[in-house]
Design an enzyme around this catalytic site. Structure first.
Site, PDB file in Angstrom:
ATOM      1  N   ASP A 162     -15.445   9.352   9.326  1.00  0.00           N
ATOM      2  CA  ASP A 162     -14.411   8.698   9.017  1.00  0.00           C
ATOM      3  C   ASP A 162     -13.349   9.178   8.997  1.00  0.00           C
ATOM      4  OD1 ASP A 162     -14.791   5.566   7.291  1.00  0.00           O
ATOM      5  OD2 ASP A 162     -13.204   6.730   7.121  1.00  0.00           O
ATOM      6  N   ARG A 196       0.676  -1.178  -0.139  1.00  0.00           N
ATOM      7  CA  ARG A 196       0.118  -0.531  -0.483  1.00  0.00           C
ATOM      8  C   ARG A 196       1.057   0.876   0.029  1.00  0.00           C
ATOM      9  NH1 ARG A 196      -5.367  -1.091   3.616  1.00  0.00           N
ATOM     10  NH2 ARG A 196      -6.034  -3.114   3.161  1.00  0.00           N
TER      11      ARG A 196
HETATM   12  C1  SAM Z   1     -13.711  -1.628   7.571  1.00  0.00           C
HETATM   13  S1  SAM Z   1     -14.881  -0.269   6.885  1.00  0.00           S
HETATM   14  C2  SAM Z   1     -16.292  -0.253   8.306  1.00  0.00           C
HETATM   15  C3  SAM Z   1     -17.238   0.330   7.584  1.00  0.00           C
HETATM   16  C4  SAM Z   1     -18.753   0.140   7.392  1.00  0.00           C
HETATM   17  N1  SAM Z   1     -18.566   1.056   9.127  1.00  0.00           N
HETATM   18  C5  SAM Z   1     -19.052  -1.071   7.575  1.00  0.00           C
HETATM   19  O1  SAM Z   1     -19.431  -2.078   8.734  1.00  0.00           O
HETATM   20  O2  SAM Z   1     -19.699  -1.240   6.517  1.00  0.00           O
HETATM   21  C6  SAM Z   1     -13.371   0.530   8.319  1.00  0.00           C
HETATM   22  C7  SAM Z   1     -13.580   2.210   8.358  1.00  0.00           C
HETATM   23  O3  SAM Z   1     -12.930   2.618   9.310  1.00  0.00           O
HETATM   24  C8  SAM Z   1     -11.983   3.592   9.012  1.00  0.00           C
HETATM   25  N2  SAM Z   1     -11.444   3.768  10.351  1.00  0.00           N
HETATM   26  C9  SAM Z   1     -10.188   3.364  10.502  1.00  0.00           C
HETATM   27  N3  SAM Z   1      -9.670   4.178  12.055  1.00  0.00           N
HETATM   28  C10 SAM Z   1     -10.443   4.816  12.547  1.00  0.00           C
HETATM   29  C11 SAM Z   1     -10.227   5.723  13.041  1.00  0.00           C
HETATM   30  N4  SAM Z   1      -9.416   5.425  13.475  1.00  0.00           N
HETATM   31  N5  SAM Z   1     -11.637   6.834  13.102  1.00  0.00           N
HETATM   32  C12 SAM Z   1     -12.788   6.607  13.070  1.00  0.00           C
HETATM   33  N6  SAM Z   1     -12.723   5.594  11.624  1.00  0.00           N
HETATM   34  C13 SAM Z   1     -11.403   4.779  11.223  1.00  0.00           C
HETATM   35  C14 SAM Z   1     -11.955   3.475   7.917  1.00  0.00           C
HETATM   36  O4  SAM Z   1     -11.440   4.795   7.591  1.00  0.00           O
HETATM   37  C15 SAM Z   1     -13.285   2.315   7.452  1.00  0.00           C
HETATM   38  O5  SAM Z   1     -13.712   3.654   6.415  1.00  0.00           O
END
Ligand code: SAM
Length: 297
Positions: free
Chosen positions: A165, A56
């Protein structure tokens, strides 16, 4: 003799955590990157993720024309590297999502949570829902579609979905609300036809229409940083994100969410997550990975 200039193939290095790769990623570089991910985003990267980190971030090195991971680490650790730190976090987070993922949560929302709230909203009350880690918007729009399926004129009422996010690219994608056919496949056809519109110059792309988009506000928010929200939420979706955090960080997040939940409000978490720490006392299970806040006695 005329020789044709050739583009030199990138030199492969032999050492590091990813042997044979274009750039050497040393254990020290990996630890530096993992340290920043933990302190800035709460994300825990174990050493078995070296290939993922490499694949990445190698793109970032090429774009920035940086020759070594050591130099890249120096950049992201420096005050001048603030923007690139954001790019690094965005590159290393997993954004997988889909419409109506874990459908039992939307069924629970529709049958157990929304009916009394909608009755109240029709009498001037409000509905507040938070999608915390919303990725590219499929989760908050699925919440919006669930509301619209019960209340087609929902935009007339005081109903708001906050979608947050850490990744600004995801916030921008959610705000745009345009999805390719593969992504839209999870939306039931009747809802898709009613609440999405083909994009003018790219008709296979469907965009959430104004009414659906008006229900959702997207903002950048780091779950391990400050939360500026003051009011309470009737439901919080915090799914498939704390799985990337260490246990103590997870417990803190749940504890911070409890006071933001209205009495009897619902917390939906990811399929491989569980509520832990002091929040366990305040939440009771109400189905698969679904919790309710105990009513005040
Ligand atoms: C796997 S996705 C999950 C999306 C959705 N909640 C779902 O279950 O389909 C995880 C998301 O968490 C966000 N993320 C990761 N670390 C984070 C943080 N410290 N604060 C806020 N968002 C975060 C990432 O950018 C990503 O978009």
């Amino acid at each position: 003799m005329i020789t044709t200039p050739t583009t030199a193939a990138p030199q492969r290095q032999t050492g590091g955590l990813v042997p044979g790769s274009e750039f050497e990623l040393t254990a020290r570089d990996f630890d530096n990157i993992a340290g920043i991910m933990k302190s800035e985003a709460g994300i825990s990267l174990q050493s078995n993720k070296a290939n993922l980190v490499y694949s990445r971030l190698a793109k970032r090195l090429r774009i920035l024309q940086i020759k070594t991971f050591g130099d890249y680490c120096a950049l992201v650790a420096s005050p001048a590297g603030r923007d690139e730190r954001g790019e690094m976090i965005a590159a290393l987070t997993t954004n997988v999502t889909r419409f109506f993922r874990e459908p039992h949560h939307f069924e629970h929302l529709k049958t157990a949570i929304l009916p009394p709230l909608i009755a109240n909203a029709k009498n001037g009350g409000k509905i507040r829902i938070w999608s915390a880690a919303c990725s590219s918007g499929q989760e908050p729009y699925s919440i919006g579609l669930t509301i619209l399926s019960l209340l087609p004129d929902a935009p007339r009422y005081d109903i708001k979905i906050l979608a947050t996010d850490i990744d600004p690219n995801m916030v921008a994608a959610g705000t745009a609300g345009a999805y390719e056919p593969g992504a839209i496949a999870g939306v039931p056809p009747a809802l898709c036809q009613r609440w999405f519109t083909p994009v003018k110059d790219s008709p296979s792309t469907l965009r959430a229409n104004d009414e659906l988009r008006s229900l959702v506000t997207f903002k950048k928010l780091n779950l391990i940083g400050d939360w500026p929200m003051k009011g309470m939420f009737d439901a919080i979706f915090c799914r498939n994100v704390v799985i990337y955090f260490e246990n103590d960080t997870q417990a803190k997040i749940w504890s911070r969410m409890v006071p933001l939940l209205s009495p009897n409000g619902a917390l939906y978490i990811g399929h491989s997550e569980r509520v832990s720490g002091p929040a366990e006392r305040d939440l009771t299970s109400d189905g698969i990975t679904t919790y309710r806040k105990a009513r005040a006695k």
